[in-house]
Design a protein around this motif. Structure first.
Motif, short mmCIF file in Angstrom:
data_model
loop_
_atom_site.label_atom_id
_atom_site.label_comp_id
_atom_site.label_asym_id
_atom_site.label_seq_id
_atom_site.Cartn_x
_atom_site.Cartn_y
_atom_site.Cartn_z
N ALA A 78 0.80 -1.22 0.00
CA ALA A 78 0.00 0.00 0.00
C ALA A 78 0.84 1.27 0.00
O ALA A 78 0.49 2.25 -0.67
CB ALA A 78 -0.94 0.00 1.21
N ALA A 79 1.93 1.29 0.76
CA ALA A 79 2.72 2.51 0.90
C ALA A 79 3.84 2.62 -0.13
O ALA A 79 4.22 3.73 -0.52
CB ALA A 79 3.32 2.59 2.31
N TRP A 80 4.35 1.48 -0.60
CA TRP A 80 5.48 1.50 -1.54
C TRP A 80 5.20 0.55 -2.71
O TRP A 80 5.85 -0.48 -2.87
CB TRP A 80 6.77 1.05 -0.82
N PRO A 81 4.21 0.87 -3.56
CA PRO A 81 3.81 -0.04 -4.66
C PRO A 81 4.95 -0.45 -5.59
O PRO A 81 5.04 -1.64 -5.95
CB PRO A 81 2.73 0.75 -5.41
N PRO A 82 5.84 0.46 -6.02
CA PRO A 82 6.94 0.02 -6.89
C PRO A 82 7.85 -0.99 -6.20
O PRO A 82 8.33 -1.94 -6.84
CB PRO A 82 7.69 1.32 -7.22
N LEU A 83 8.09 -0.81 -4.91
CA LEU A 83 8.91 -1.76 -4.17
C LEU A 83 8.25 -3.13 -4.14
O LEU A 83 8.92 -4.15 -4.33
CB LEU A 83 9.13 -1.23 -2.74
N TYR A 84 6.95 -3.15 -3.91
CA TYR A 84 6.21 -4.41 -3.91
C TYR A 84 6.29 -5.08 -5.27
O TYR A 84 6.54 -6.29 -5.37
CB TYR A 84 4.75 -4.14 -3.53
N ALA A 85 6.10 -4.28 -6.33
CA ALA A 85 6.09 -4.85 -7.69
C ALA A 85 7.44 -5.46 -8.05
O ALA A 85 7.52 -6.56 -8.60
CB ALA A 85 5.72 -3.76 -8.69
N VAL A 86 8.52 -4.75 -7.74
CA VAL A 86 9.85 -5.23 -8.12
C VAL A 86 10.28 -6.40 -7.24
O VAL A 86 10.74 -7.44 -7.74
CB VAL A 86 10.89 -4.09 -8.03
N SER A 87 10.16 -6.25 -5.92
CA SER A 87 10.68 -7.27 -5.02
C SER A 87 9.88 -8.56 -5.08
O SER A 87 10.46 -9.66 -5.13
CB SER A 87 10.71 -6.73 -3.58
N PHE A 88 8.56 -8.48 -5.12
CA PHE A 88 7.75 -9.69 -5.09
C PHE A 88 7.74 -10.41 -6.44
O PHE A 88 7.43 -11.59 -6.51
CB PHE A 88 6.32 -9.38 -4.65
N SER A 89 8.09 -9.69 -7.52
CA SER A 89 8.21 -10.36 -8.82
C SER A 89 9.65 -10.82 -9.05
O SER A 89 9.89 -11.95 -9.49
CB SER A 89 7.76 -9.43 -9.94
N GLY A 90 10.62 -9.95 -8.73
CA GLY A 90 12.02 -10.32 -8.93
C GLY A 90 12.47 -11.44 -8.02
O GLY A 90 13.24 -12.32 -8.41
N PHE A 91 11.97 -11.41 -6.77
CA PHE A 91 12.35 -12.44 -5.81
C PHE A 91 11.28 -13.53 -5.73
O PHE A 91 11.10 -14.16 -4.69
CB PHE A 91 12.53 -11.82 -4.41
N TYR A 92 10.58 -13.77 -6.82
CA TYR A 92 9.41 -14.65 -6.80
C TYR A 92 9.75 -16.04 -6.28
O TYR A 92 9.08 -16.57 -5.38
CB TYR A 92 8.79 -14.74 -8.19
N LEU A 93 10.79 -16.67 -6.84
CA LEU A 93 11.13 -18.03 -6.42
C LEU A 93 11.60 -18.06 -4.97
O LEU A 93 11.27 -19.00 -4.22
CB LEU A 93 12.19 -18.62 -7.35
#
Length: 383
Positions: A78-93
């Motif tokens: 909610a507070a840092w959407p770009p951080l969520y998008a990059v970290s949760f997709s890049g660090f998916y595995l």
């Protein structure tokens, strides 16, 4: 005047950067000893009764402790959407491995004592070990990669493109950070068990907790030296707009120099690594002399100092990019809108004290040691 303008955008961004740190530290201090206890389970408890004692030291609280993990993930979203998008997709595995390990914990807690078969219980004991040890290690690996920078870039429409791989995350510095994190939480688990158990289990917990505390001191020192001389830092190449739109591509970032420069710019942040070392030393001494309360408090202080040192050293960077430094996410350009942060802050000021009050009450009610007699007398109702 619009109500949310009582707090300017720059201040709100810093507040939410600090609150994210609070949630992560809260998770490490609470669910951290759960994971540490799980990692220690096969080593501090040899008989089935001893293992049931260990499990029941965290049995009543582990579910509540995970609230901090959920709150941390929710605040990033909610507070840092770009951080969520990059970290949760890049660090998916990596995230998948963590979640898979965490899933083993509730299953292990619930099913372990349903049957008296030795092999059945031993299997779930090792599942609880995996559920504690694996997240403790991988969380540290993630922090190590964040300090080095992550290989992603943003397109002109701010769509993140991750250019790394899972095995690329397992580089030497990141693995060192992973071992530091693992040792930190094992130390914390040992501190918790010295407080909540007695007899041979407590003695073993002191021994393993002491080894972990020594490992924390050594590994944290090595990681600090490596970070100073072997990891390139990130910095702004020009003036920075702290209350402007959330667009990382509007800033110019360079990759070079040392993270240690932060300590010359903000000398007061040296308090964080000092607290990390002092806390670990205090936990070690507390375990050796049998000061149970001091041991747990010192362990928590060590966690506070170690995690804070990462955030304070990197500020204002949250997730630097090695593929395109200008795509790096910072406190000043990766947040939600002014209004969103304000509304979230109001909600947090209402509900976070309630969570803290309820958690404190639960620990007060459940205070005291777990003994073998307790487990035997309540065998049908405890784990």
């Amino acid at each position: 005047m619009i109500i949310h303008e009582f707090i300017d955008f720059e201040t709100l961004r810093v507040i939410w950067w600090a609150l994210l740190g609070v949630l992560l530290i809260g998770f490490a201090m609470t669910d951290g000893f759960d994971m540490g206890v799980g990692a220690l389970l096969p080593f501090v408890a040899k008989t089935d009764l001893e293992r049931r004692v260990v499990i029941n030291t965290v049995g009543p609280v582990w579910e509540g402790n995970q609230v901090w993990f959920i709150l941390g993930g929710g605040s990033i979203f909610a507070a840092w959407p770009p951080l969520y998008a990059v970290s949760f997709s890049g660090f998916y595995l990596a995230m998948f491995v963590i979640l898979a390990a965490l899933i083993l914990r509730p299953v292990g807690f619930k099913f372990r004592s349903k049957r008296e078969d030795v092999h059945w219980r031993a299997t779930w004991d090792w599942c609880l070990f995996i559920g504690g040890a694996v997240p403790a290690l991988i969380f540290g690996v993630a922090v190590g990669n964040v300090l080095q920078g992550v290989p992603f870039r943003l397109t002109e429409i701010l769509m993140p493109i991750y250019e790394g791989s899972f095995f690329g995350l397992l580089n030497p510095f990141a693995l060192l950070c992973g071992l530091t994190s693992f040792a930190m939480l094992v130390m914390h688990g040992g501190a918790w068990l010295t407080l909540k158990t007695e007899g041979i289990v407590q003695s073993r917990a002191r021994v393993f907790g002491s080894f972990a505390a020594v490992a924390v001191i050594v590994l944290y020192a090595v990681a600090g030296i490596w970070l100073t001389y072997g990891v390139a830092a990130f910095s702004f190449a020009g003036p920075v707009v702290t209350d402007g739109p959330s667009n990382p591509l509007m800033s110019e970032v360079v990759h070079g120099g040392s993270w240690i420069a932060a300590y010359s710019e903000r000398p007061w942040i040296i308090i964080a690594p000092i607290l990390g070392f002092v806390g670990a030393i205090g936990a070690l001494l507390g375990m050796r002399v049998g000061k149970e309360g001091l041991t747990l408090i010192a362990s928590k202080l060590s966690i506070l100092g170690m995690i804070s040192s990462v955030g304070l050293t990197m500020f204002p960077f949250i997730l630097p990019s090695t593929a395109d430094p200008n795509s790096s996410l910072t406190v000043w350009d990766a947040s939600s809108s002014h209004l969103t942060l304000f509304v979230m802050l109001v909600v947090t000021l209402i509900f976070l004290p309630l969570i803290l009050a309820y958690t404190s009450w639960v620990y007060k009610v459940l205070w005291g040691k777990v003994t073998e007699k307790d487990v035997i007398e309540q065998s049908e109702t405890v784990y």
